[in-house]
Design an enzyme around this catalytic site. Structure first.
Site, PDB file in Angstrom:
ATOM      1  CB  CYS A 121      34.831  41.472  29.997  1.00 29.81           C
ATOM      2  SG  CYS A 121      35.934  41.793  30.575  1.00 29.81           S
TER       3      CYS A 121
ATOM      4  NE  ARG B  38      37.890  48.625  35.672  1.00 26.99           N
ATOM      5  CZ  ARG B  38      37.416  47.388  36.640  1.00 26.99           C
ATOM      6  NH1 ARG B  38      38.412  47.182  36.727  1.00 26.99           N
ATOM      7  NH2 ARG B  38      36.826  46.737  35.089  1.00 26.99           N
TER       8      ARG B  38
ATOM      9  CG  HIS C 231      31.807  45.368  28.145  1.00 20.96           C
ATOM     10  ND1 HIS C 231      31.364  43.718  29.158  1.00 20.96           N
ATOM     11  CD2 HIS C 231      32.446  44.749  29.069  1.00 20.96           C
ATOM     12  CE1 HIS C 231      32.137  43.113  30.576  1.00 20.96           C
ATOM     13  NE2 HIS C 231      33.021  44.380  29.540  1.00 20.96           N
TER      14      HIS C 231
HETATM   15  N1  GLN Z   1      36.818  41.609  36.483  1.00 21.74           N
HETATM   16  C1  GLN Z   1      38.297  41.616  35.109  1.00 21.74           C
HETATM   17  C2  GLN Z   1      38.846  42.952  35.331  1.00 21.74           C
HETATM   18  O1  GLN Z   1      38.604  43.818  35.750  1.00 21.74           O
HETATM   19  C3  GLN Z   1      37.060  41.385  33.897  1.00 21.74           C
HETATM   20  C4  GLN Z   1      35.685  42.555  33.513  1.00 21.74           C
HETATM   21  C5  GLN Z   1      34.882  42.234  33.271  1.00 21.74           C
HETATM   22  O2  GLN Z   1      34.077  40.927  32.761  1.00 21.74           O
HETATM   23  N2  GLN Z   1      34.220  43.535  32.795  1.00 21.74           N
HETATM   24  O3  GLN Z   1      39.656  43.138  34.406  1.00 21.74           O
END
Ligand code: GLN
Length: 237
Positions: A93, A127, A189
């Site tokens: 990520c 998101r 993740h």
């Molecule tokens: N901040 C980045 C995004 O929102 C990565 C998020 C993360 O590492 N889970 O895409």
């Protein structure tokens, strides 16, 4: 006994959604085969260790990525040399994004990446959160959990880690993650490795091969890992 050094990039800022569990999976699966692991946490201002056998970096909020951005620029060329010479690596990520050309957060300034992956990422207003399943030529079925606002665009001819079976992936099309040499970037993740032992063993075997060591890892009883993997595939998106 062989010792493998794992460089763990910015664990204070870049360790979302249990990503540190990937270090545990690497350590256990190595120790179960009589291989010693030395985990080297790397924070801003630190000197890179002389011997790096595996690189791992986890996810982070935009604010965490901004905090490490300047220091990351300082070490990017050294990281690129390591990846180009075949060092196995897993970036999840936030650090997956920063191993690319750049990451443009929603509100902040563009963050320069290491330019190791031929891709770029732009934050979106949405998101992308949920369980995700991939099918990968190299590793078969891969399961995980994604939570990002970034939309990641691979340059043409770059090899994704896998094809999205269910979930969002890089940018809502069919591709997720990237593989470049022995370096894996992904949004998954979970942590990723405990439920995907083939990827863990790939990282360990590649590190041993690079040291000129015997690379046939002893088979382990993966009943629990495979059960966790199976359960993850039944979880709703
Ligand atoms: N901040 C980045 C995004 O929102 C990565 C998020 C993360 O590492 N889970 O895409």
């Amino acid at each position: 006994m062989t010792t493998l050094n794992i460089l763990h990039l910015y664990p204070k800022e870049m360790n979302l959604y249990g990503d540190r569990g990937n270090i545990l999976a690497l350590t256990r699966r190595a120790e179960w085969r009589g291989i010693d692991i030395k985990v080297i946490p790397f924070e801003p201002g630190d000197k890179l260790p002389k011997k790096v056998d595996i690189i791992f970096g986890g996810g982070g909020q935009d604010s965490g990525q901004e905090k490490i951005a300047d220091d990351f620029k300082r070490i990017s060329s050294d990281l690129k040399i390591l990846i180009e010479k075949g060092t196995p690596a897993l970036l999840v990520c936030g650090l997956y994004q920063l191993f690319g050309e750049y990451y443009q957060p929603a509100g902040g300034k563009k963050l320069k990446g290491a330019g190791i992956f031929n891709l770029h990422t732009v934050a979106s207003r949405d998101r992308y959160i949920g369980n995700i399943v991939l099918k990968s030529k190299k590793f078969g079925e891969i399961v995980g959990y994604e939570n990002h606002s970034g939309l990641t665009f691979l340059d043409e001819f770059e090899e994704p880690l896998g094809e999205v079976v269910s979930g969002f992936g890089n940018c809502g099309k069919t591709d997720e993650g990237i593989i470049y040499k022995n370096c894996i970037g992904t949004y998954l993740h979970g942590p990723l490795l405990p439920k995907n032992p083939k990827i863990t063993d790939f990282l360990l075997e590649t590190a041993l091969k690079n040291l000129g060591e015997k690379t046939e890892l002893k088979e382990l009883d993966d009943e629990i890992e495979n059960l966790a993997h199976k359960v993850a595939t039944t979880r709703p998106r």
